[in-house]
Design a protein around this motif. Structure first.
Motif, PDB file in Angstrom:
ATOM      1  N   THR A  43       1.038  -1.166  -0.180  1.00 17.65           N
ATOM      2  CA  THR A  43       0.009  -0.088   0.016  1.00 17.65           C
ATOM      3  C   THR A  43       0.840   1.332  -0.017  1.00 17.65           C
ATOM      4  OG1 THR A  43      -0.255   0.159   2.515  1.00 17.65           O
ATOM      5  CG2 THR A  43      -1.762  -1.203   1.142  1.00 17.65           C
ATOM      6  N   SER A  44       2.124   1.005   0.232  1.00 20.02           N
ATOM      7  CA  SER A  44       3.061   2.195   0.123  1.00 20.02           C
ATOM      8  C   SER A  44       2.773   3.134  -0.931  1.00 20.02           C
ATOM      9  CB  SER A  44       4.639   1.924   0.397  1.00 20.02           C
ATOM     10  OG  SER A  44       4.682   1.314  -0.941  1.00 20.02           O
ATOM     11  N   HIS A  47      -0.165   5.476  -0.235  1.00 15.55           N
ATOM     12  CA  HIS A  47       0.058   6.228   0.949  1.00 15.55           C
ATOM     13  C   HIS A  47       1.066   7.657   0.751  1.00 15.55           C
ATOM     14  CE1 HIS A  47      -0.816   2.713   3.485  1.00 15.55           C
ATOM     15  NE2 HIS A  47      -1.958   3.402   3.568  1.00 15.55           N
ATOM     16  N   CYS A  54      -0.056   4.239  -7.846  1.00 16.67           N
ATOM     17  CA  CYS A  54      -1.212   3.678  -7.112  1.00 16.67           C
ATOM     18  C   CYS A  54      -2.146   3.335  -7.944  1.00 16.67           C
ATOM     19  CB  CYS A  54      -1.835   5.026  -6.124  1.00 16.67           C
ATOM     20  SG  CYS A  54      -3.089   4.423  -5.169  1.00 16.67           S
ATOM     21  N   SER A  99      -6.888   2.524   5.550  1.00 12.10           N
ATOM     22  CA  SER A  99      -6.317   3.843   5.441  1.00 12.10           C
ATOM     23  C   SER A  99      -5.766   4.132   4.262  1.00 12.10           C
ATOM     24  CB  SER A  99      -5.111   3.941   6.675  1.00 12.10           C
ATOM     25  OG  SER A  99      -5.745   3.431   7.962  1.00 12.10           O
ATOM     26  N   VAL A 100      -6.441   3.848   3.141  1.00 11.21           N
ATOM     27  CA  VAL A 100      -5.970   4.145   1.750  1.00 11.21           C
ATOM     28  C   VAL A 100      -7.150   5.160   1.201  1.00 11.21           C
ATOM     29  CG1 VAL A 100      -5.566   3.518  -0.656  1.00 11.21           C
ATOM     30  CG2 VAL A 100      -4.844   1.986   1.210  1.00 11.21           C
TER      31      VAL A 100
END
Length: 469
Positions: A43-44, A47, A54, A99-100
């Motif tokens: 997921t980095s 973020h 993304c 939390s994306v």
């Protein structure tokens, strides 16, 4: 009138409820997106607000659900725009739980129609049947994209995917990207047995970036599998070598025993074929006579003649017998034994027991060693495993002393002290005679034999124990 009005109102209410349920059903997402929160994807990129990175990640992640839908329904895309919108909305909710930023979804997927079935998407392909009609039932995907697609296997699978994509774009040149997406979906959903929800499959065929922990876990698992393969490989090779060595050793012993028994077996076969039919005697096995005499027990001893001793015995059927055990051999022993059996079988006298049968048991090992030593081939007596080890002179001395210690007469074997002096080389080893002297020889006959031997029976044994029953 009131009843009619009530019935009409109830019917209208029922239709309204059915329409709401139908609309709700048609608008629900046909794909279970719970994997979004359980798959170890990286997921980095999302973020860090890296829009390009993304978007590629989210397309691969959403593609897992589309591929699973293909696996379950044979349809490459969603049935309608409503279902597509519902799935994208559910997708946003799942991302927010991790939390994306969910706003990436409308940015990356500018139209919900891009996941809706459309005959113009890629060469008119809607389902798997259309796919088979366009590219055939077997492609390079079947040989390159099965099983674990990590490492070099993934590169092979991607190359196969490019070939199939080229085949599809030759039919529809304006749908290159869509055909490549369909190829990835088909490989992950239909070809690979682990399916698109497997992280390794998704990472290779759908390009999903995996988290570091997932990669390390896979790497450790791969190393463990390789280690286990090596361990089992070495153990298998070791067991195989032991088994082969055991078989070779067993065969050598069996072959040596066969060679040692060959002369005796040849004599027995000849004797049974030529003598027994003429004498009417039965062939006994040594084990039968041992059981009958309790192992030639001393208490069953009856008497002794010039060349043998006689024991009382009882056969299994209760018949009482006399077993004459011949104990000395000379070079003509086999012929003499055959003649004696034939003669006794023909004699009928009230003071003589009739011949019931006979037995021959070879003491082949001593005879074999004696013949090799006398012929100058003493080294052949050595075990094959030690022939190349140790000084041959010492080993020859040990063999010769052993042969002397196996003399047929205990009284004429060297004493332990003399045997030790021979082994140490303090005294010379006597020359081996041609054969051990028979016990009936005048020079070896104990004094009491002259008084007690009144029978003319002939008997012998050195290489064979022969019995007349």
């Amino acid at each position: 009138m009131a009843n009619k009005l009530f019935s009409f109102f109830f019917f209208f209410f029922f239709l309204a409820i059915s329409s709401i349920d139908s609309a709700s059903s048609s608008s629900s997402c046909p794909v279970d997106l719970s994997y979004v929160e359980t798959t170890p994807w990286d997921t980095s990129g999302c973020h860090k607000l890296d829009e390009g990175h993304c978007c590629l990640t989210l397309l691969s992640l959403f593609g897992m659900g589309i591929a699973q839908h293909l696996r379950e329904t044979s349809m490459f895309q969603l049935p309608n725009e409503t279902a597509s919108s519902s799935c994208l909305s559910d997708f946003q909710t799942r991302l927010a739980a991790m939390s994306v930023d969910p706003s990436f979804v409308p940015i990356c997927f500018n139209s919900s129609n891009q996941f809706v079935s459309n005959s113009s998407s890629c060469a008119g392909i809607i389902n798997t049947q259309d796919w088979i009609e366009k590219v055939g039932p077997i492609t390079s995907l079947q040989t390159s994209c099965k099983g674990d697609v990590s490492g070099l296997q993934c590169s092979s699978c991607l190359d196969a995917g490019q070939k199939v994509t080229s085949q599809l774009t030759s039919i529809n040149p304006n749908a290159t990207s869509k055909c490549f997406f369909f190829t990835c979906l088909y490989a992950a959903a239909i070809v690979n047995e682990f399916g698109p929800l497997d992280p390794t499959t998704a990472g290779c065929m759908l390009g999903l970036p995996l988290s570091g922990s997932a990669i390390n876990k896979k790497s450790k698992g791969s190393k463990k599998d390789n280690s286990l393969r090596l361990v089992f490989g070495f153990v298998g090779a070791f067991v195989g070598a032991l088994l082969a060595f055991g078989i070779i050793l067993w065969y050598r012993r069996w072959n040596r025993k066969k060679k040692l028994n060959a002369p005796h077996e040849e004599y027995v076969s000849s004797f049974r074929a030529s003598v027994l039919p003429n004498s009417g005697a039965k062939w006994f096995h040594l084990s039968e006579l041992e059981r009958a005499t309790n192992g030639f027990l001393q208490k069953n001893f009856i008497g002794q003649g010039t060349y043998g001793v006689v024991y009382k015995g009882t056969l299994a059927d209760g018949t009482i017998i006399a077993v004459k055990q011949m104990q000395d051999l000379d070079s003509q022993g086999d012929e003499e034994f055959s003649n004696e059996v034939e003669i006794i079988s023909k004699i009928r006298h009230r003071n003589l027991l009739s011949l019931r049968g006979c037995c021959v048991a070879s003491d082949h090992l001593k005879d074999w060693a004696w013949m090799l030593a006398k012929s100058g081939n003493i080294e052949k007596i050595f075990d094959e495993t030690i022939r190349a080890e140790g000084p041959k002179g010492i080993m020859k001395r040990f063999v010769l002393v052993g042969i002397l210690c196996a003399h047929v007469m205990v009284a004429f074997r060297p004493t332990i002290a003399d045997a030790l002096r021979m082994l140490e080389g303090d005294i010379d080893i006597p020359t081996l005679p041609d054969r051990p002297m028979p016990l009936g020889h005048e020079s070896l006959r104990p004094p009491f034999w002259h008084n007690s031997s009144t029978t003319s029976d002939r008997s012998r044994t050195s290489s064979s124990s022969m019995s007349i029953v």
